[in-house]
Design a protein around this motif. Structure first.
Motif, PDB file in Angstrom:
ATOM      1  N   LEU A  89      -2.833  22.981  62.153  1.00  0.00           N
ATOM      2  CA  LEU A  89      -2.291  24.128  62.855  1.00  0.00           C
ATOM      3  C   LEU A  89      -2.050  25.306  61.907  1.00  0.00           C
ATOM      4  O   LEU A  89      -2.133  26.458  62.315  1.00  0.00           O
ATOM      5  N   ASP A  90      -1.733  25.016  60.664  1.00  0.00           N
ATOM      6  CA  ASP A  90      -1.476  26.058  59.681  1.00  0.00           C
ATOM      7  C   ASP A  90      -2.245  25.720  58.395  1.00  0.00           C
ATOM      8  O   ASP A  90      -1.651  25.276  57.419  1.00  0.00           O
ATOM      9  N   ILE A  92      -4.282  25.838  54.841  1.00  0.00           N
ATOM     10  CA  ILE A  92      -4.143  26.630  53.609  1.00  0.00           C
ATOM     11  C   ILE A  92      -5.526  26.854  53.021  1.00  0.00           C
ATOM     12  O   ILE A  92      -6.424  26.043  53.189  1.00  0.00           O
TER      13      ILE A  92
END
Length: 94
Positions: A89-90, A92
């Protein structure tokens, strides 16, 4: 036959009528209601509800069923039919 009592759940018809009449819930099929139509709107299938009742069996003694038993039955039933997916979802940057 004994009555199905579930922990931390109000199942008395008089209390449920008060909730509906005082507009605390939207009706008998509100997902917060412990009715069959409310459980169905919450996502429980008829197979889950039937398996839950079959697992409990018919008794004459008063018993108090833990709500986790219903959750466990739902997990077993949905585990075999649901597809699984994973996502970041997030993410890097690497």
């Amino acid at each position: 036959m004994s009555r199905l009592n579930i922990e931390y759940t109000v199942l008395s018809k008089s209390w449920l009528i008060k909730l509906v009449d005082n507009n605390h819930v939207r009706g008998w099929d509100d997902p917060r209601m412990p009715t069959i139509s409310g459980l169905r709107r919450r996502g429980y299938t008829k197979d889950i509800l039937n398996n839950f009742c079959n697992d409990l069996g018919a008794t004459r003694a008063e018993n108090l069923i833990e709500i986790e038993k219903l959750y466990h039955t739902a997990r077993l039933n949905l585990g075999a039919t649901s597809r699984r997916a994973m996502a970041a979802l997030d993410p890097i940057k690497v």
